[in-house]
Write a protein that holds these residues in place. Structure first.
Motif, short mmCIF file in Angstrom:
data_model
loop_
_atom_site.label_atom_id
_atom_site.label_comp_id
_atom_site.label_asym_id
_atom_site.label_seq_id
_atom_site.Cartn_x
_atom_site.Cartn_y
_atom_site.Cartn_z
N HIS A 1 0.81 -1.21 0.00
CA HIS A 1 0.00 0.00 0.00
C HIS A 1 0.85 1.27 0.00
O HIS A 1 0.30 2.37 -0.05
CB HIS A 1 -0.93 0.01 1.22
N SER B 1 2.70 4.13 14.54
CA SER B 1 2.70 4.73 13.20
C SER B 1 4.01 4.51 12.46
O SER B 1 4.07 4.69 11.25
CB SER B 1 2.41 6.23 13.30
N ASP C 1 -0.98 2.51 8.90
CA ASP C 1 -1.13 3.72 9.73
C ASP C 1 -2.33 4.56 9.31
O ASP C 1 -2.94 5.25 10.11
CB ASP C 1 0.16 4.55 9.64
N SER C 2 -2.70 4.50 8.04
CA SER C 2 -3.79 5.33 7.53
C SER C 2 -5.13 4.86 8.08
O SER C 2 -5.55 3.72 7.83
CB SER C 2 -3.80 5.29 6.00
N ASP C 3 -5.82 5.73 8.80
CA ASP C 3 -7.14 5.39 9.33
C ASP C 3 -8.13 5.10 8.21
O ASP C 3 -8.96 4.20 8.31
CB ASP C 3 -7.67 6.52 10.20
N TRP C 4 -8.04 5.87 7.14
CA TRP C 4 -8.96 5.69 6.01
C TRP C 4 -8.75 4.33 5.36
O TRP C 4 -9.71 3.61 5.07
CB TRP C 4 -8.77 6.81 5.01
N LEU C 5 -7.49 3.94 5.15
CA LEU C 5 -7.22 2.65 4.53
C LEU C 5 -7.62 1.51 5.46
O LEU C 5 -8.21 0.51 5.00
CB LEU C 5 -5.73 2.55 4.18
N ARG C 6 -7.34 1.65 6.73
CA ARG C 6 -7.74 0.62 7.69
C ARG C 6 -9.26 0.46 7.69
O ARG C 6 -9.78 -0.66 7.74
CB ARG C 6 -7.25 0.98 9.09
#
Length: 466
Positions: free
Chosen positions: A89, A222, A229-234
């Motif tokens: 990613h 992070s 680390d990305s909240d959106w990707l998680r």
């Protein structure tokens, strides 16, 4: 090449398995071994720092992305990035990271005269460490992967390659009564344990706890390259998994009764992402394409039954199964079907690296693996490639070839494996029992050459090139 420094041993920390490795390390330290650690996680670094001198711990986290260093050699980093469930990613940063940690890894091994590194082969930095240690002969260091041999339960071996196809062999020991035993077919313990963990994870309480951890970012470092680390990707990944789990019920599946008098090939899917497909199965990790290639190689009157892994429900969207079912002759077998019964009724079993091929061979049913495995030594278990499919006049030609094998495989396997459980306290709490720690520690002590100096590695016929 002179022997490695047997008393200097390094472990690669890996989430929950770190606690298990630490218990082994303490036993080895008490026997006079010097212990070193490689970690990518700050929390694990702090855990280890309370137990070991700071200079004996190497922390290689994402800060190295911005710390340029010259590469030691070409370790085929792009392939490592593609196969890593996190670095894929962030591919540009992933290449920088793997390039820049090469020199720190090399210097840590060389300066501390580390003779053996023990670790997993899941993450890109672990495989890079394996390639570095095993290729750079001047380091006089070996990277070994301790792992279950799947069948029989309660035994493990040390693997010298990243595909778990090359076992470290013990010296001949004619007094070892286990070496003359017979391997009996049994379902691996880890399958039952994984099913139990899966059931717990799907409970309402577990889902609430998981949601809470998501918003509080509990345990998220992070700078850890093995954590997204990305909240959106998680969030996207988590929502997709939940959607896939909920909609799997709409996948049309069949039972074995439909094929009572018809020849079929059983193909079992791997959980993905997972090391068994993304690492061991490198270049064969597109499971849809694999099944398509298998289907077009087989006779027209053979069916292909595709069985999902119960632990993998949620990995794939409904469209994956529907697109497979559009191909004539391909059917989705109900995931709760007893795998041993499906094997017994089959004409052929095909998998990338799955235990199902091992089980089939023990039942004297022909099985193909698409990558080399240690159990390809068994009769009825043949490693094949797409080139074999292209050249073979028919599937029967390969089935006949598969009958060849080592009739003494059971003796070979039991002679070169050890009693003990390799796991972590979450997946299998039994691994932390004193009896098991004692057994496993003795095996580690022995394999490093502290008790025997004439260990040798015999490589699989297919080789161990990366």
């Amino acid at each position: 090449m002179s022997a490695p420094a047997i008393n200097n041993i390094c472990f690669v920390a890996n989430f929950n398995k770190t606690e298990f490795f630490d218990r082994i390390a303490v036993r080895l330290r008490n026997k006079g071994c010097e212990i070193f650690w490689i970690t990518v996680n700050r929390r694990l670094h702090d855990f280890l720092r309370a137990r070991y001198p700071e200079k004996q711990i190497l922390l290689i986290n994402k800060t190295y992305i911005e710390r340029p260093a010259e590469a030691i050699e070409d370790f085929k980093l792009q392939g490592l990035v593609f196969g890593d469930r996190v670095l894929r990613h962030m591919q540009t940063e992933g290449i920088k990271y793997l390039t820049n940690i090469q020199r720190p890894l090399y210097d840590f091994i060389a300066t501390n005269h580390i003779g053996h590194i023990f670790g997993e082969i899941t993450w890109a930095h672990e495989i890079l460490a394996l390639r570095l240690a095993n290729r750079r002969k001047e380091l006089r260091c070996r990277y070994l992967n301790p792992a279950t041999i799947r069948i029989p339960n309660g035994r493990f071996a040390f693997f010298a390659d990243e595909y778990q196809s090359v076992m470290v062999e013990k010296p001949e020991d004619k007094s070892d009564s286990a070496a003359s035993s017979v391997i009996k077919l049994e379902k691996p313990d880890y399958l039952k344990l994984n099913d139990h963990l899966l059931k717990k994870s799907r409970s309402l309480g577990a889902r609430v706890a998981k949601t809470k951890r998501f918003f509080t970012r509990e345990n998220i470092d992070s700078l850890d390259p093995t954590l997204i680390d990305s909240d959106w990707l998680r969030l996207r990944i988590r929502l997709r998994e939940e959607w896939n789990k909920e909609t799997y019920r709409f996948v049309k599946t069949c039972t074995l009764d439909k094929f009572a008098d018809k020849p079929y090939t059983l193909v079992t899917l791997h959980k993905q992402p997972e090391a068994s497909i993304d690492v061991l199965g490198r270049y064969y990790d597109d499971q849809f394409q694999n099944i398509f290639n298998i289907r077009r190689f087989l006779p027209a009157d053979w069916a292909v039954l595709v069985k999902e892994h119960t632990n993998a429900i949620g990995d794939r969207a409904c469209g994956f199964y529907r697109n497979l079912q559009k191909i004539p002759g391909i059917f989705i077998l109900n995931e709760r079907t007893d795998s041993h019964e499906a094997i017994r009724r089959s004409s052929l079993v095909v998998t990338v690296s799955g235990t199902v091929a091992y089980e089939a061979a023990l039942l004297e049913k022909t099985a193909f693996t698409l990558v080399p495995t240690f159990f390809n030594r068994l009769p009825f278990c043949l490693h094949v490639t797409w080139e074999d499919f292209r050249r073979a006049g028919s599937v029967r030609e390969l089935i006949d070839r598969a009958k060849e094998g080592d009739e003494n495989f059971a003796r070979y396997l039991l002679q070169n494996s050890f009693a003990g459980i390799i796991s972590d306290p979450i997946s299998n709490p039994a691994c932390m029992k004193e009896e098991n720690i004692t057994k496993v520690s003795e095996a580690f002590f022995e394999i490093t050459g502290n008790k025997r100096r004439n260990y040798r590695v015999i490589f699989a016929e297919a080789g161990v090139s990366v």
